[in-house]
Design a protein around this motif. Structure first.
Motif, short mmCIF file in Angstrom:
data_model
loop_
_atom_site.label_atom_id
_atom_site.label_comp_id
_atom_site.label_asym_id
_atom_site.label_seq_id
_atom_site.Cartn_x
_atom_site.Cartn_y
_atom_site.Cartn_z
N LYS A 10 0.85 -1.18 0.00
CA LYS A 10 0.00 0.00 0.00
C LYS A 10 0.89 1.23 0.00
O LYS A 10 1.74 1.40 0.87
N ARG A 11 0.69 2.09 -0.99
CA ARG A 11 1.46 3.34 -1.07
C ARG A 11 0.53 4.52 -0.85
O ARG A 11 -0.62 4.51 -1.28
N GLU A 12 1.06 5.55 -0.22
CA GLU A 12 0.28 6.75 0.05
C GLU A 12 1.08 7.97 -0.36
O GLU A 12 2.30 8.03 -0.18
N ILE A 13 0.38 8.96 -0.93
CA ILE A 13 0.99 10.26 -1.21
C ILE A 13 1.00 11.06 0.08
O ILE A 13 -0.03 11.20 0.74
N ILE A 14 2.17 11.59 0.46
CA ILE A 14 2.28 12.40 1.67
C ILE A 14 2.85 13.77 1.32
O ILE A 14 3.48 13.95 0.27
N THR A 15 2.62 14.74 2.19
CA THR A 15 3.19 16.07 2.02
C THR A 15 4.36 16.21 2.97
O THR A 15 4.23 15.99 4.18
N THR A 16 5.52 16.58 2.43
CA THR A 16 6.74 16.71 3.24
C THR A 16 6.89 18.15 3.75
O THR A 16 6.07 19.02 3.47
N GLY A 17 7.96 18.38 4.51
CA GLY A 17 8.14 19.63 5.22
C GLY A 17 8.21 20.87 4.35
O GLY A 17 7.92 21.97 4.83
N ASP A 18 8.62 20.76 3.09
CA ASP A 18 8.69 21.93 2.22
C ASP A 18 7.44 22.09 1.36
O ASP A 18 7.40 22.93 0.46
N GLY A 19 6.42 21.28 1.64
CA GLY A 19 5.17 21.38 0.90
C GLY A 19 5.07 20.46 -0.29
O GLY A 19 4.00 20.31 -0.88
#
Length: 228
Positions: A10-19
């Motif tokens: 299962k893969r998920e799109i995430i938002t990292t610290g720089d957006g």
């Protein structure tokens, strides 16, 4: 990205610290980029310490281990606009993201380069094992294969070594693999990677790389650049 255990996850799109986005595999506690910032990490490791560290030249061959989200290729296209250099970019990825995932990635928006959305899609949608001209002065080829089985007669000035970390893909951080990498580099060519573990440095040195420890991106103390 390159091992069979990545096929059915299962893969998920995430938002990292720089957006900017990255991809997470929650069950394996793995992310494709630093959670401190995907774009800032790739810029620091691969563009600033890699591409921009090379002397000016009319043609440049780049090899990437682990195409992943395509961020490194996109950043290379943008950086190349100011270099006046013809670039051939080759990469391997055994288990690519699918279109439903890549079309969610916000890199072009974050970089204020909406004009490159179609180019970014082409990088992910183009035919495997076939060289294409993506834009003027940038040609591209991707291979759906494991690095250990990959063969080429091409040589390169620069390698982006972006495999998952040694605790996830230990077989890709060995002396034997780095011997394969250094054989693909032209004299004076460099390999850059985010990983600075002692075992990795020693494996690279055993493969005859001249290894430098450099300041790492945000959230990471060091990275490595190896020169043939």
């Amino acid at each position: 990205m390159l091992q069979p255990k990545f096929v059915k996850v299962k893969r998920e799109i995430i938002t990292t610290g720089d957006g900017s986005h990255s991809v997470s595999i929650p069950d394996m506690h793995v992310t494709y980029h630093s959670v401190h910032g995907a774009i800032q990490e790739s810029m620091h490791v691969f563009i600033e310490a890699g591409l921009k560290n090379l002397p000016a030249q009319a043609r440049l061959n780049i090899f990437e281990v682990g195409f992943g989200t395509g961020l490194n290729a996109l950043l290379t296209i943008i950086a190349a606009e100011k270099l006046n250099t013809e670039i051939y970019y080759e990469t391997v990825e055994q288990f690519p993201l699918d279109g439903s995932e890549t079309r969610l990635l916000n890199y072009c928006k974050q970089l204020d380069r909406g004009d490159l959305e179609s180019v970014f899609e082409l990088l992910h949608d183009c035919e495997w094992e076939k060289k294409i001209n993506v834009i003027e002065n940038f040609s591209f080829k991707r291979s759906k294969t494991n690095l250990l089985n990959f063969e080429t007669s091409q040589t390169f000035e620069l390698i982006y070594y972006d495999a998952f970390a040694p605790n996830v893909q230990p077989e890709l951080w060995t002396k034997e693999v780095f011997e394969k990498m250094i054989a693909m580099l032209r004299p004076g060519g460099i390999l850059v990677t985010y990983c600075s573990k002692g075992d990795v440095r020693r494996a690279m040195q055993a493969a005859a790389f001249v290894v430098e420890k450099l300041p790492g991106p945000k959230g990471k103390r060091e990275m490595i650049r190896g020169t043939r």
